[in-house]
Design a protein around this motif. Structure first.
Motif, PDB file in Angstrom:
ATOM      1  N   UNK A  37      10.352   7.234  -1.521  1.00  0.00           N
ATOM      2  CA  UNK A  37       8.997   6.997  -1.018  1.00  0.00           C
ATOM      3  C   UNK A  37       8.098   6.562  -2.166  1.00  0.00           C
ATOM      4  N   UNK A  38       7.079   5.767  -1.831  1.00  0.00           N
ATOM      5  CA  UNK A  38       6.133   5.262  -2.830  1.00  0.00           C
ATOM      6  C   UNK A  38       4.714   5.587  -2.383  1.00  0.00           C
ATOM      7  N   UNK A  39       3.919   6.125  -3.295  1.00  0.00           N
ATOM      8  CA  UNK A  39       2.542   6.493  -2.985  1.00  0.00           C
ATOM      9  C   UNK A  39       1.608   5.841  -3.994  1.00  0.00           C
TER      10      UNK A  39
ATOM     11  N   UNK B 160       5.936   8.218 -12.330  1.00  0.00           N
ATOM     12  CA  UNK B 160       4.695   7.478 -12.197  1.00  0.00           C
ATOM     13  C   UNK B 160       4.890   6.065 -12.748  1.00  0.00           C
ATOM     14  N   UNK B 161       4.473   5.075 -11.972  1.00  0.00           N
ATOM     15  CA  UNK B 161       4.644   3.669 -12.340  1.00  0.00           C
ATOM     16  C   UNK B 161       3.279   3.045 -12.582  1.00  0.00           C
ATOM     17  N   UNK B 162       3.108   2.369 -13.715  1.00  0.00           N
ATOM     18  CA  UNK B 162       1.880   1.643 -14.030  1.00  0.00           C
ATOM     19  C   UNK B 162       2.170   0.146 -14.011  1.00  0.00           C
TER      20      UNK B 162
ATOM     21  N   UNK C 106       6.658   7.088  -7.503  1.00  0.00           N
ATOM     22  CA  UNK C 106       7.914   6.938  -6.781  1.00  0.00           C
ATOM     23  C   UNK C 106       8.617   8.288  -6.739  1.00  0.00           C
ATOM     24  N   UNK C 107       8.982   8.707  -5.535  1.00  0.00           N
ATOM     25  CA  UNK C 107       9.645  10.003  -5.344  1.00  0.00           C
ATOM     26  C   UNK C 107      11.017   9.781  -4.721  1.00  0.00           C
TER      27      UNK C 107
ATOM     28  N   UNK D  48       0.814  -1.211   0.000  1.00  0.00           N
ATOM     29  CA  UNK D  48       0.000   0.000   0.000  1.00  0.00           C
ATOM     30  C   UNK D  48       0.848   1.261   0.000  1.00  0.00           C
ATOM     31  N   UNK D  49       2.046   1.181  -0.548  1.00  0.00           N
ATOM     32  CA  UNK D  49       2.930   2.331  -0.581  1.00  0.00           C
ATOM     33  C   UNK D  49       3.895   2.310   0.592  1.00  0.00           C
ATOM     34  N   UNK D  50       4.888   3.172   0.556  1.00  0.00           N
ATOM     35  CA  UNK D  50       5.863   3.211   1.630  1.00  0.00           C
ATOM     36  C   UNK D  50       7.204   3.637   1.103  1.00  0.00           C
ATOM     37  N   UNK D  51       8.281   3.061   1.632  1.00  0.00           N
ATOM     38  CA  UNK D  51       9.619   3.422   1.217  1.00  0.00           C
ATOM     39  C   UNK D  51      10.503   3.622   2.429  1.00  0.00           C
ATOM     40  N   UNK D  52      11.631   4.279   2.223  1.00  0.00           N
ATOM     41  CA  UNK D  52      12.550   4.530   3.322  1.00  0.00           C
ATOM     42  C   UNK D  52      13.194   5.892   3.131  1.00  0.00           C
ATOM     43  N   UNK D  53      13.100   6.735   4.154  1.00  0.00           N
ATOM     44  CA  UNK D  53      13.719   8.064   4.137  1.00  0.00           C
ATOM     45  C   UNK D  53      14.434   8.245   5.474  1.00  0.00           C
TER      46      UNK D  53
END
Length: 349
Positions: free
Chosen positions: A130-132, A190-192, A177-178, A118-123
């Motif tokens: 980060x992923x949204x 933007x990823x599809x 993805x940022x 459901x999104x996430x990432x590491x900062x």
């Protein structure tokens, strides 16, 4: 930035850093399930089935992003499992088949969100990724054309090997993805994601139930149409007539051709060489001793052994059809050895 890299092994994309290092994104799919195949004619059948699938998306990072003195961002992965239901049609031609199914997966969104997708990432310290989730479909449909061959494995089991595609009808998940550097946005992509796949499938078919075909209704004609005939061992044979190949005998529970069986098939080969348009069907039979399903498989293997011998003699594959009847068409109730036979039927002159 992310750049497209389609159909390179399992790679679906690459991440390129400012230093020029590439980080490849992998996507893999595996499924298992069961199909019910119901014959509606000699060549056409209807398919119903259920499959359990697992999708994996993995970002492999050979040049990891260092987000602190002790922490490196190395992988970005999510995996989810879901159940899909299918319906379709299948066309059989000799030992090859083509089928096309439509898969419905109504729980894919719930499955991926229950497994950390459901999104996430590491900062860390103002750096990282980060992923949204922008959107994700609840219900998905996938069209699956498939082409394969049938045969018998080295373990004497019937087996099907096929290759096919999952062609999605829509984008399953849209994500963003940022890349964060020193607390600010260093780039956004933007990823599809779709449920597309190229796959290799192995099936082990088994017979659950068979029905006795209805006897054809008699056709009354005033003047019978003239039929072409050929001569085989001194007897005239017309189109549609079956001939028992008397010397074509097999050892109990085996499908190896004997010298006398090869000599009989040599006569069949000579007959087919005389008429370049002749098409025949080779039909294997067994007695009712033993398991019925095993006898059907054995009779088909024997018929295919005859076909392979004729192919080596130069007869084209599309001129020979094969069928295994097992114990379903006996010709004697007292002498069961007579039922263990091979027949030839002329389909077309």
């Amino acid at each position: 930035m992310l750049k497209s890299n389609p159909l390179k092994n399992y790679i679906i994309g690459e991440v390129t850093t400012s230093s020029g290092a590439n980080k490849q994104i992998y996507k893999m799919t595996n499924t298992m399930g069961i199909d019910a195949n119901y014959l509606v004619s000699k060549q056409w059948s209807v398919n119903l089935g259920v499959n359990r699938a697992m999708h994996i998306n993995l970002l492999s990072d050979p040049d990891p992003v260092r987000v602190s003195n002790t922490t490196e961002y190395t992988t970005w992965i999510y995996a989810y499992k879901y159940t899909s239901y299918l319906i379709g049609a299948r066309y059989n031609q000799y030992d090859k088949f083509f089928q096309c199914n439509i898969h419905y997966a109504g729980m894919a969104k719930q499955a991926i969100e229950n497994n950390g997708g459901a999104g996430g990432g590491i900062i860390t310290n103002g750096n990282g990724l980060s992923s949204t989730i922008l959107s994700r479909k609840e219900n998905t449909f996938v069209i699956s054309p498939e082409y394969g061959i049938t045969g018998v494995s080295s373990f004497d089991l019937p087996m099907e090997l096929s290759v096919g595609l999952h062609i999605p009808t829509s984008i399953f998940s849209k994500e963003q993805a940022t890349f964060i550097r020193n607390g600010s946005n260093a780039g956004t992509n933007n990823l599809n994601f779709t449920q597309a796949a190229v796959w290799l499938r192995v099936r082990i078919p088994f017979l659950v139930w068979s029905r006795n075909p209805k006897a054809p209704k008699p056709v009354i004609v005033t003047k019978p149409a003239p039929q072409k005939t050929v001569e085989y061992e001194g007897k005239k044979v017309a189109t549609g007539e079956k001939i028992i190949l008397k010397s074509l005998q097999f050892e109990q529970a085996k499908d190896v051709l004997s010298p006398s069986a090869m000599a009989e098939l040599d006569k069949v080969e000579q007959l087919m060489q005389q008429s370049s348009t002749m098409i025949i069907e080779i039909i294997g039979h067994t007695s009712d001793e033993g398991d019925r399903n095993s006898n059907i498989e054995l009779s088909l293997k024997r018929a295919k052994a005859c076909k392979e011998y004729l192919l080596k003699k130069g007869i084209k594959s599309n001129r020979i059809q094969v069928r295994g009847m097992g114990p379903d068409s006996p010709i004697s109730r007292t002498d069961k050895s007579l039922n263990r036979r091979v027949e030839m039927q002329i389909i077309r002159m």
